[in-house]
Write a protein that holds these residues in place. Structure first.
Motif, PDB file in Angstrom:
ATOM      1  N   ASN A  14       0.854  -1.179   0.000  1.00 56.01           N
ATOM      2  CA  ASN A  14       0.000   0.000   0.000  1.00 56.01           C
ATOM      3  C   ASN A  14       0.893   1.233   0.000  1.00 56.01           C
ATOM      4  O   ASN A  14       1.394   1.656   1.035  1.00 56.01           O
ATOM      5  CB  ASN A  14      -0.911  -0.029   1.237  1.00 56.01           C
ATOM      6  N   GLY A  16       0.834   4.551  -0.161  1.00 55.57           N
ATOM      7  CA  GLY A  16       0.170   5.839   0.014  1.00 55.57           C
ATOM      8  C   GLY A  16       1.139   7.001   0.054  1.00 55.57           C
ATOM      9  O   GLY A  16       2.290   6.864   0.455  1.00 55.57           O
ATOM     10  N   THR A  17       0.650   8.148  -0.377  1.00 57.19           N
ATOM     11  CA  THR A  17       1.480   9.355  -0.347  1.00 57.19           C
ATOM     12  C   THR A  17       0.980  10.355   0.690  1.00 57.19           C
ATOM     13  O   THR A  17       1.375  11.515   0.677  1.00 57.19           O
ATOM     14  CB  THR A  17       1.535  10.026  -1.736  1.00 57.19           C
ATOM     15  N   ASP A  18       0.155   9.910   1.598  1.00 54.04           N
ATOM     16  CA  ASP A  18      -0.286  10.808   2.659  1.00 54.04           C
ATOM     17  C   ASP A  18       0.823  11.079   3.673  1.00 54.04           C
ATOM     18  O   ASP A  18       0.649  11.862   4.590  1.00 54.04           O
ATOM     19  CB  ASP A  18      -1.540  10.281   3.353  1.00 54.04           C
ATOM     20  N   ASP A  23       0.778  17.255   3.759  1.00 53.09           N
ATOM     21  CA  ASP A  23      -0.500  16.543   3.833  1.00 53.09           C
ATOM     22  C   ASP A  23      -1.226  16.986   5.103  1.00 53.09           C
ATOM     23  O   ASP A  23      -0.651  16.951   6.197  1.00 53.09           O
ATOM     24  CB  ASP A  23      -0.296  15.034   3.853  1.00 53.09           C
ATOM     25  N   SER A  26      -1.690  13.662   7.853  1.00 46.98           N
ATOM     26  CA  SER A  26      -0.639  12.843   8.464  1.00 46.98           C
ATOM     27  C   SER A  26       0.284  13.616   9.389  1.00 46.98           C
ATOM     28  O   SER A  26       0.755  13.070  10.384  1.00 46.98           O
ATOM     29  CB  SER A  26       0.199  12.167   7.381  1.00 46.98           C
ATOM     30  N   LEU A  57      -2.133   2.113  -4.772  1.00 49.37           N
ATOM     31  CA  LEU A  57      -1.992   3.501  -4.359  1.00 49.37           C
ATOM     32  C   LEU A  57      -3.169   3.885  -3.466  1.00 49.37           C
ATOM     33  O   LEU A  57      -4.292   3.473  -3.704  1.00 49.37           O
ATOM     34  CB  LEU A  57      -1.950   4.415  -5.580  1.00 49.37           C
ATOM     35  N   SER A  58      -2.868   4.697  -2.470  1.00 48.58           N
ATOM     36  CA  SER A  58      -3.933   5.182  -1.592  1.00 48.58           C
ATOM     37  C   SER A  58      -3.407   6.340  -0.777  1.00 48.58           C
ATOM     38  O   SER A  58      -2.202   6.516  -0.630  1.00 48.58           O
ATOM     39  CB  SER A  58      -4.417   4.067  -0.662  1.00 48.58           C
ATOM     40  N   GLY A  59      -4.307   7.091  -0.224  1.00 51.01           N
ATOM     41  CA  GLY A  59      -3.927   8.195   0.652  1.00 51.01           C
ATOM     42  C   GLY A  59      -3.145   9.271  -0.065  1.00 51.01           C
ATOM     43  O   GLY A  59      -2.554   9.046  -1.100  1.00 51.01           O
ATOM     44  N   TYR A  61      -4.365  12.495  -1.261  1.00 50.91           N
ATOM     45  CA  TYR A  61      -5.159  12.867  -2.432  1.00 50.91           C
ATOM     46  C   TYR A  61      -5.027  14.335  -2.821  1.00 50.91           C
ATOM     47  O   TYR A  61      -5.912  14.901  -3.435  1.00 50.91           O
ATOM     48  CB  TYR A  61      -6.621  12.504  -2.186  1.00 50.91           C
ATOM     49  N   ASN A  65       0.503  15.702  -5.100  1.00 49.79           N
ATOM     50  CA  ASN A  65       1.070  14.357  -4.970  1.00 49.79           C
ATOM     51  C   ASN A  65       1.115  13.603  -6.293  1.00 49.79           C
ATOM     52  O   ASN A  65       1.847  12.629  -6.422  1.00 49.79           O
ATOM     53  CB  ASN A  65       0.270  13.533  -3.963  1.00 49.79           C
TER      54      ASN A  65
END
Length: 92
Positions: A14, A16-18, A23, A26, A57-59, A61, A65
Protein backbone atom coordinates in the motif's frame (compact mmCIF):
# COMPACT_ATOMS: atom_id res chain seq x y z
CA UNK A 1 13.94 -7.32 7.99
CA UNK A 2 10.31 -8.33 8.40
CA UNK A 3 10.01 -9.97 4.97
CA UNK A 4 12.90 -12.31 5.77
CA UNK A 5 11.45 -13.20 9.16
CA UNK A 6 7.85 -13.62 7.98
CA UNK A 7 8.57 -15.08 4.50
CA UNK A 8 5.29 -14.11 2.80
CA UNK A 9 4.19 -15.83 -0.38
CA UNK A 10 2.93 -12.53 -1.80
CA UNK A 11 3.23 -8.84 -0.87
CA UNK A 12 0.48 -6.28 -1.31
CA UNK A 13 2.22 -2.93 -0.93
CA UNK A 14 0.00 0.00 0.00
CA UNK A 15 2.08 2.88 -1.37
CA UNK A 16 0.17 5.84 0.01
CA UNK A 17 1.48 9.36 -0.35
CA UNK A 18 -0.29 10.81 2.66
CA UNK A 19 3.13 10.73 4.33
CA UNK A 20 4.27 13.62 2.17
CA UNK A 21 5.18 17.06 3.39
CA UNK A 22 2.11 19.29 3.54
CA UNK A 23 -0.50 16.54 3.83
CA UNK A 24 -3.19 17.92 6.15
CA UNK A 25 -3.94 14.57 7.82
CA UNK A 26 -0.64 12.84 8.46
CA UNK A 27 1.53 15.61 9.83
CA UNK A 28 4.57 13.82 8.39
CA UNK A 29 7.23 15.51 6.32
CA UNK A 30 8.47 13.02 3.69
CA UNK A 31 9.80 14.50 0.44
CA UNK A 32 9.17 13.23 -3.09
CA UNK A 33 12.66 11.70 -3.11
CA UNK A 34 11.86 10.00 0.19
CA UNK A 35 8.73 8.40 -1.29
CA UNK A 36 10.68 7.21 -4.33
CA UNK A 37 13.41 5.74 -2.08
CA UNK A 38 10.76 4.03 0.08
CA UNK A 39 9.18 2.43 -2.98
CA UNK A 40 12.56 1.24 -4.26
CA UNK A 41 13.37 -0.28 -0.87
CA UNK A 42 10.11 -2.22 -0.70
CA UNK A 43 10.39 -3.47 -4.29
CA UNK A 44 14.06 -4.39 -3.91
CA UNK A 45 13.33 -6.32 -0.72
CA UNK A 46 10.57 -8.32 -2.40
CA UNK A 47 12.64 -8.94 -5.53
CA UNK A 48 15.70 -10.05 -3.54
CA UNK A 49 13.55 -12.68 -1.84
CA UNK A 50 11.69 -13.65 -5.06
CA UNK A 51 8.37 -12.60 -3.55
CA UNK A 52 5.67 -11.43 -5.99
CA UNK A 53 4.56 -7.87 -5.21
CA UNK A 54 1.45 -5.86 -6.05
CA UNK A 55 1.59 -2.10 -5.49
CA UNK A 56 -1.63 -0.23 -4.80
CA UNK A 57 -1.99 3.50 -4.36
CA UNK A 58 -3.93 5.18 -1.59
CA UNK A 59 -3.93 8.19 0.65
CA UNK A 60 -2.47 11.58 -0.13
CA UNK A 61 -5.16 12.87 -2.43
CA UNK A 62 -3.66 16.31 -2.91
CA UNK A 63 -3.09 17.42 -6.51
CA UNK A 64 0.56 18.07 -5.70
CA UNK A 65 1.07 14.36 -4.97
CA UNK A 66 0.26 13.33 -8.55
CA UNK A 67 3.75 14.21 -9.79
CA UNK A 68 5.36 12.20 -6.99
CA UNK A 69 3.21 9.15 -7.71
CA UNK A 70 4.01 9.34 -11.43
CA UNK A 71 7.73 9.84 -10.76
CA UNK A 72 7.84 6.85 -8.43
CA UNK A 73 6.05 4.57 -10.90
CA UNK A 74 8.31 5.72 -13.74
CA UNK A 75 11.36 5.12 -11.55
CA UNK A 76 10.19 1.62 -10.61
CA UNK A 77 9.47 0.81 -14.25
CA UNK A 78 12.99 1.88 -15.27
CA UNK A 79 14.43 0.03 -12.28
CA UNK A 80 12.58 -3.19 -13.07
CA UNK A 81 13.46 -3.00 -16.78
CA UNK A 82 17.13 -2.48 -15.94
CA UNK A 83 17.07 -5.35 -13.45
CA UNK A 84 15.43 -7.66 -16.01
CA UNK A 85 17.97 -6.69 -18.68
CA UNK A 86 20.88 -7.28 -16.30
CA UNK A 87 19.51 -10.69 -15.32
CA UNK A 88 19.16 -11.68 -18.98
CA UNK A 89 22.73 -10.57 -19.70
CA UNK A 90 24.11 -12.48 -16.72
CA UNK A 91 22.47 -15.72 -17.94
CA UNK A 92 24.32 -15.63 -21.26
Amino acid sequence: MLMVEFQPEFVIYNAGTDIMKGDPLSGLNITENGVIARDELVFQSALDLNIPICMVLSGGYQKINAHCIAASIQNLTKYLNTKSSNELLSKK
